[in-house]
Design an enzyme around this catalytic site. Structure first.
Site, PDB file in Angstrom:
ATOM      1  N   ASN A   1       5.068   6.609  -2.439  1.00 46.86           N
ATOM      2  CA  ASN A   1       4.732   5.307  -1.844  1.00 46.86           C
ATOM      3  C   ASN A   1       4.915   4.237  -2.922  1.00 46.86           C
ATOM      4  OD1 ASN A   1       3.576   3.084  -0.632  1.00 46.86           O
ATOM      5  ND2 ASN A   1       1.472   3.857  -0.725  1.00 46.86           N
TER       6      ASN A   1
ATOM      7  N   LYS B   1       4.640   1.111  -2.595  1.00 42.87           N
ATOM      8  CA  LYS B   1       3.804  -0.079  -2.352  1.00 42.87           C
ATOM      9  C   LYS B   1       4.662  -1.348  -2.546  1.00 42.87           C
ATOM     10  CE  LYS B   1      -0.095   2.510  -4.014  1.00 42.87           C
ATOM     11  NZ  LYS B   1      -1.517   2.507  -4.314  1.00 42.87           N
TER      12      LYS B   1
ATOM     13  N   HIS C   1      -2.859   3.286   5.577  1.00 43.37           N
ATOM     14  CA  HIS C   1      -3.176   3.337   4.143  1.00 43.37           C
ATOM     15  C   HIS C   1      -4.442   2.502   3.912  1.00 43.37           C
ATOM     16  CE1 HIS C   1      -2.927   2.918  -0.182  1.00 43.37           C
ATOM     17  NE2 HIS C   1      -2.064   3.924  -0.175  1.00 43.37           N
TER      18      HIS C   1
ATOM     19  N   GLU D   1      -5.206   0.515   1.725  1.00 37.86           N
ATOM     20  CA  GLU D   1      -4.952  -0.882   1.345  1.00 37.86           C
ATOM     21  C   GLU D   1      -4.731  -1.745   2.586  1.00 37.86           C
ATOM     22  OE1 GLU D   1      -1.837  -0.076  -1.497  1.00 37.86           O
ATOM     23  OE2 GLU D   1      -3.330   0.902  -2.773  1.00 37.86           O
TER      24      GLU D   1
ATOM     25  N   GLU E   1      -6.627  10.688   1.305  1.00 38.83           N
ATOM     26  CA  GLU E   1      -6.595   9.831   0.122  1.00 38.83           C
ATOM     27  C   GLU E   1      -7.973   9.218  -0.109  1.00 38.83           C
ATOM     28  OE1 GLU E   1      -2.267   8.571  -0.772  1.00 38.83           O
ATOM     29  OE2 GLU E   1      -3.269   6.968   0.305  1.00 38.83           O
TER      30      GLU E   1
ATOM     31  N   GLY F   1      -4.976   4.863  -7.361  1.00 34.64           N
ATOM     32  CA  GLY F   1      -4.614   3.910  -8.403  1.00 34.64           C
ATOM     33  C   GLY F   1      -5.650   3.792  -9.513  1.00 34.64           C
TER      34      GLY F   1
ATOM     35  N   SER G   1      -4.037   9.347  -7.409  1.00 38.26           N
ATOM     36  CA  SER G   1      -3.819   9.627  -8.832  1.00 38.26           C
ATOM     37  C   SER G   1      -3.198  11.006  -9.086  1.00 38.26           C
ATOM     38  CB  SER G   1      -5.128   9.461  -9.609  1.00 38.26           C
ATOM     39  OG  SER G   1      -5.571   8.118  -9.513  1.00 38.26           O
TER      40      SER G   1
HETATM   41  C1  PEP Z   1      -1.175   5.796  -2.735  1.00 36.57           C
HETATM   42  O1  PEP Z   1      -1.037   4.598  -2.823  1.00 36.57           O
HETATM   43  O2  PEP Z   1      -0.971   6.330  -1.645  1.00 36.57           O
HETATM   44  C2  PEP Z   1      -1.608   6.537  -3.928  1.00 36.57           C
HETATM   45  C3  PEP Z   1      -1.984   7.764  -3.766  1.00 36.57           C
HETATM   46  O3  PEP Z   1      -1.578   5.864  -5.141  1.00 36.57           O
HETATM   47  P1  PEP Z   1      -1.776   6.502  -6.609  1.00 36.57           P
HETATM   48  O4  PEP Z   1      -0.975   7.784  -6.664  1.00 36.57           O
HETATM   49  O5  PEP Z   1      -1.238   5.456  -7.529  1.00 36.57           O
HETATM   50  O6  PEP Z   1      -3.240   6.764  -6.786  1.00 36.57           O
END
Ligand code: PEP
Length: 256
Positions: free
Chosen positions: A9, A11, A96, A98, A168, A174, A213
């Site tokens: 992803n 983003k 997501h 976000e 997630e 992040g 992460s």
């Molecule tokens: C994501 O945005 O779906 C995500 C898992 O981000 P990160 O791997 O940076 O934590």
């Protein structure tokens, strides 16, 4: 046996120049394994570039969102499922955290988007996850069940097998702080059982990805868990070496 999926992803990152270099490296180094699918999910404006660079490779691609509206019309700023198909998309990330947090997407909107994807031949990667506060209050599973039930209730039973789920935990996205392997396996197993109560055949074939992460250092142990079928990778998917290392870890866990 479930095929593992590793999806990156991006983003709101990238530029024509940066993407060209990243995609070129991924194509040159692409690994071909029967038990593994890989995908990148760039911002909308780069779908054409992604299609041009990946269409002869085994790497799939997708979009980060879709409109709940299927038919063309006066929906300024929206992008429909059929437009995404024009650019060869295979997957769409929906729900997501976000977007749930910053764009007030409710469980019902997320469910409608998942439905629109499936009805148009796209595979939704439905993201669900609890906040740190919810985890600390012991509400993790009730939050996740509320999010997943909204999607299951919106879909025809024979469409459930087209879903991809991504667990997630919001506090792990992040932040550099991944969930522990015990936390991840416990949640993934519970999610699969929740889906099995509706359709056990779909549940046993369902891809449940972990996201939060994921990096080269923790990818192998996460993806070796019995109910983890791959990863949704944010930050690390922007660095070719790191993304390749995560894909390699998924391939090793799929082979083992
Ligand atoms: C994501 O945005 O779906 C995500 C898992 O981000 P990160 O791997 O940076 O934590």
């Amino acid at each position: 046996m479930r095929k593992k999926l590793v999806a990156g992803n991006w983003k709101m990152n990238g530029s024509l120049k940066e993407n060209e270099a990243l995609l070129k490296t991924l194509v040159q180094r692409q690994l071909q394994f029967n038990q593994l699918q890989t995908a990148v999910i760039p911002p909308f404006p780069y779908l054409s570039q992604t299609q041009q660079q990946l269409h002869t490779s085994t790497i799939l691609w997708g979009a980060q969102d879709v409109s709940v509206e299927s038919k063309a019309g006066a929906f300024t700023g929206e992008v429909s499922a059929s437009m995404l198909l024009d650019f060869g998309c295979h997957f769409v990330i929906v729900g997501h955290s976000e977007r749930r947090q910053r764009h007030q997407e409710t469980d019902q909107v997320v469910a409608l988007k998942a439905k629109v994807c499936i009805e148009n031949g796209l595979r939704p990667i439905v993201c669900i996850g609890e906040s740190l506060g919810e985890r600390e209050k012991g509400e993790t599973l009730s939050v996740l069940y509320r999010q997943i039930d909204a999607v299951l209730n919106a879909l025809d039973v024979d469409h459930i097998q087209r879903l991809v789920l991504a667990y997630e935990p919001i506090w792990a996205i992040g932040t550099g702080k991944s969930a522990t392997i015990e936390q991840v396996q416990e949640v993934h197993q519970a999610l699969r059982q929740r889906v099995a109560a509706v359709d056990w055949v779909a549940a046993s074939a369902l891809n449940i990805l972990y996201g939060g992460s994921v990096k080269p250092a923790n990818a192998l142990e996460l993806m070796s868990l019995p109910d983890v079928d791959g990863a949704l990778v944010g930050g690390a998917s922007l660095v070719a070496e790191d993304f390749m290392a995560i894909i390699q870890a998924a391939a090793v866990s799929a082979a083992g």
